[in-house]
Design an enzyme around this catalytic site. Structure first.
Site, mmCIF file in Angstrom:
data_model
loop_
_atom_site.group_PDB
_atom_site.id
_atom_site.type_symbol
_atom_site.label_atom_id
_atom_site.label_comp_id
_atom_site.label_asym_id
_atom_site.label_seq_id
_atom_site.Cartn_x
_atom_site.Cartn_y
_atom_site.Cartn_z
ATOM 1 N N ASP A 40 24.681 73.061 41.449
ATOM 2 C CA ASP A 40 24.414 73.771 40.211
ATOM 3 C C ASP A 40 23.191 74.680 40.380
ATOM 4 O OD1 ASP A 40 24.029 74.368 37.444
ATOM 5 O OD2 ASP A 40 25.117 72.532 36.983
ATOM 6 N N ASP A 41 23.400 75.985 40.365
ATOM 7 C CA ASP A 41 22.281 76.947 40.402
ATOM 8 C C ASP A 41 21.619 77.102 41.775
ATOM 9 O OD1 ASP A 41 22.615 77.267 37.678
ATOM 10 O OD2 ASP A 41 20.618 76.558 37.120
ATOM 11 N N CYS A 76 26.585 78.816 34.291
ATOM 12 C CA CYS A 76 27.416 77.686 34.732
ATOM 13 C C CYS A 76 28.859 77.654 34.224
ATOM 14 C CB CYS A 76 26.754 76.375 34.351
ATOM 15 S SG CYS A 76 25.040 76.240 34.867
ATOM 16 N N ASP A 323 27.696 77.118 41.534
ATOM 17 C CA ASP A 323 28.365 77.844 40.439
ATOM 18 C C ASP A 323 27.766 79.219 40.180
ATOM 19 O OD1 ASP A 323 26.060 76.751 39.399
ATOM 20 O OD2 ASP A 323 27.021 75.766 37.696
ATOM 21 N N ASN A 324 26.460 79.352 40.423
ATOM 22 C CA ASN A 324 25.801 80.664 40.299
ATOM 23 C C ASN A 324 24.488 80.597 41.059
ATOM 24 O OD1 ASN A 324 25.550 79.270 37.234
ATOM 25 N ND2 ASN A 324 23.605 79.775 38.226
#
Ligand SMILES: *[C@@H]1O[C@H](CO)[C@@H](O)[C@H](O)[C@H]1NC(C)=O
Ligand SMILES: *[C@@H]1O[C@H](CO)[C@@H](O)[C@H](O)[C@H]1NC(C)=O
Ligand SMILES: *[C@@H]1O[C@H](CO)[C@@H](O)[C@H](O)[C@H]1NC(C)=O
Ligand SMILES: *[C@@H]1O[C@H](CO)[C@@H](O)[C@H](O)[C@H]1NC(C)=O
Ligand SMILES: *[C@@H]1O[C@H](CO)[C@@H](O)[C@H](O)[C@H]1NC(C)=O
Length: 578
Positions: A40-41, A76, A323-324
């Site tokens: 995540d991130d 997200c 996700d990003n």
């Protein structure tokens, strides 16, 4: 029938649908297992992945790393939706983490539950497992009412405590929520992932897909004691990793690091220079990101070991991505965060290993996204979506690489955003970051062409030449004197964006074919020819009427229509539709 291994493997990838449907349970003649690890991130720009020794040894060295891999939308839940549906964000219209623009409830309202990756994989004969975060708005209050379809077995991390590293809330298979105070979230996810491998391999007749979604290195979100107040703070590490990276510094040498002059567009351009206290906070924030990733690194090692122990490592594709991206170097005077069209926010890691995946390859030229990766997983599994998805096939296997040798790699990426930015960290939370709607295109062609182009709802434009200006500090679209060649370049980039901003299916994969139906131009470089100057200059330009929250077509005219396509026989320019 006697086939060589390579022929068999080739046919395995070329025609997986046939093989998945074959009745013979032969261990070779079937689609590969897939373990999909999504953090995540984690951005690619600050290269945090190089601090992950197991990822390096077990995935990067053993597989292929894609250095130009992107998030379709830098936040997200919208980005995860793009992956799960293999669609551009303008086609999912999931554009935010909260209703009415996005989140799990809206995902359901739009009818996507049951029409997304796991359902299609099940239809193709897979057993499907998932542990960790699915998407924002999947909560302790709606998880049983809105159960995610398409899964054999699940362990969901649920809101509002998804991002609490120290009190995770899990539901196993839709059973009542269990809280885990004082246990470390990533370790709990790892434990469940290993359990899923046990279960999946106990049923050797079926290939499996296992999704593993730890929250690191996302910000920690806790709740202030005895209040409803949310605390958005630096990621937290496992105690065993607290001593690491004490000497790591931000990269002060980067031109974008807390610069003396404002840069970027919209609210970014209005930011003040950060003070020393704030920069030191971001530095510690960055170290915490690295520390939190070490537990993920251990998770990766334990997953690989378990697959090996079960004898399936060689028939399992392992995918590692995020996700990003994330900005955590005080770039453009920013607080830690994502959501913008800059490389930090959109460029994400992708590493793949497994059967027929080239070993030790770093692919720095092809440009793909999570929407493409969703489509690629469907393809490898012999699964199909029940709508026209937008994804192109990421050349992760040798066979897919042969296809692109013949047809060319994808060389562009569309990055989109609507709604508001999100400020993170102690000094970022609560900031109102409005006027944050844009479309951007990233184009990489060979060594020469390396541009990003963005059009904002504020009417601002950004063009960066990343070869000369990797930190995106010199906005060529807004310099006082703009050369003729720059204006011509902008006309081409704008045409590409005009086509992409409402593309569906094949048009997203091959936008130049829409502009030049005769196939005479299939790259930005080829389109730069002088004889097309007039054509591109006359095309309508991408713009917004004004900034508003949400994706509203009425604010985004003009749109591409087929009569705009280049027609070599037509002398006069086309009529511009109002
Ligand atoms: C963990 O979260 C639950 C649900 O919000 C709460 O009731 C419990 O007090 C929390 N435990 C700790 C130790 O914070
Ligand atoms: C530094 O900047 C932060 C964020 O704007 C602010 O809250 C803080 O008071 C400033 N500290 C000093 C010492 O100026
Ligand atoms: C948003 O952009 C508009 C121009 O579209 C501008 O007039 C307005 O001041 C901006 N608002 C903020 C909060 O920056
Ligand atoms: C393009 O620019 C990025 C950012 O500076 C750089 O990392 C990359 O090597 C350049 N070239 C290609 C082919 O991506
Ligand atoms: C996207 O969803 C929002 C919220 O439901 C809606 O207002 C908007 O019209 C939708 N946009 C498109 C292009 O469908």
């Amino acid at each position: 029938m006697l086939l060589s291994t390579s022929t068999l493997l080739a046919s395995l990838v070329a025609a997986p649908a046939l093989l998945a449907a074959a009745s013979s349970p032969s261990p070779v003649a079937r689609a590969p297992n897939i373990v999909f690890i999504i953090v995540d991130d984690q951005d690619a720009r600050q290269d945090s992945i190089s601090t992950m020794q197991n990822v390096q040894r077990l995935l990067v060295d053993q597989g292929t790393q894609f250095s130009r891999f992107y998030a379709p939308i830098s936040v997200c839940c919208p980005s995860r939706t793009s992956f799960l549906r293999a669609q551009a964000a303008h086609n999912t219209n999931i554009t935010s983490v909260v209703a009415p623009w996005g989140g799990w409830e809206v995902f359901n309202e739009k009818g996507y539950n049951g029409h997304y990756l796991p359902s299609f994989l099940q239809d193709a004969g897979y057993s499907t497992y998932y542990t960790g975060k699915l998407m924002n708005g999947h909560t302790v209050r709606n998880f049983d009412r809105l159960e995610p379809e398409g899964w054999t077995e699940t362990d969901w991390l649920l809101d509002p405590q998804t991002y609490n590293y120290w009190n995770a809330s899990f539901s196993h298979n839709g059973e009542p929520v269990v809280y885990h105070p004082d246990e470390y979230s990533t370790d709990l996810v790892a434990e469940r992932a290993l359990g899923h491998i046990e279960k999946a391999t106990a049923n050797p007749d079926k290939p499996f897909f296992i999704g593993v979604a730890p929250i690191a290195p996302h910000s920690h979100i806790g709740i202030v004691d005895h209040t409803d107040q949310i605390l958005f703070d630096m990621p937290q590490s496992a105690p065993r990793h607290q001593h690491l990276f004490k000497d790591v510094k931000l990269d002060y040498s980067r031109a974008s690091h807390n610069p003396d002059h404002p840069s970027g567009a919209s609210w970014v351009k209005k930011l003040e220079k950060l003070n020393v206290t704030n920069v030191e906070y971001i530095e510690e924030f960055y170290r915490q990101r690295l520390r939190s990733l070490q537990a993920v690194d251990e998770l990766v090692e334990s997953v690989v070991k378990k697959l090996e122990e079960k004898g399936v490592l060689d028939e399992t594709i392992i995918i590692y991505t995020s996700d990003n991206g994330f900005e955590a170097n005080a770039g453009h005077r920013r607080q830690p965060g994502k959501t913008l069209p800059y490389e930090e926010d959109i460029n994400i890691p992708l590493v793949v290993r497994g059967p027929t995946v080239p070993k030790g390859l770093v692919d720095s030229t092809s440009v793909y996204s999570l929407a493409d990766l969703g489509a690629t997983i469907l393809h490898l599994a012999g699964a199909v979506s029940d709508y026209d998805n937008d994804g192109a096939l990421v050349p992760i296997t040798k066979e897919l690489r042969k296809t692109i040798d013949a047809e060319g790699v994808k060389q562009h990426h569309l990055a989109e955003y609507w709604v508001e930015g999100v400020g993170e960290g102690k000094y970022g939370q609560g900031l109102v970051l409005t006027n944050q709607t844009y479309r951007a295109v990233r184009v990489v062609e060979g060594d020469e062409i390396n541009f990003s182009y963005a059009v904002w709802c504020t009417g601002e434009h950004e063009i960066y030449d990343l070869n000369a200006d990797p930190d995106q500090m010199i906005n060529l679209a807004e310099t006082a004197v703009r050369s003729e060649s720059l204006i011509k370049l902008q006309h081409r980039l704008d045409a590409l964006l005009l086509v992409l901003k409402t593309c569906v299916g094949e048009v997203c994969r091959n936008p130049w074919k829409t502009v030049f139906p005769d196939g005479s131009v299939s790259s930005l470089n080829a389109g730069l020819e002088k004889r097309f100057d007039g054509y591109f200059a006359d095309l309508p330009k991408v713009k917004y009427s004004y900034c508003d929250i949400g994706y509203h077509r009425r604010l985004e005219a003009p749109f591409w229509y087929d009569e705009l396509a280049f027609n070599p026989k037509q002398k006069s320019s086309f009529v511009i539709q109002a």
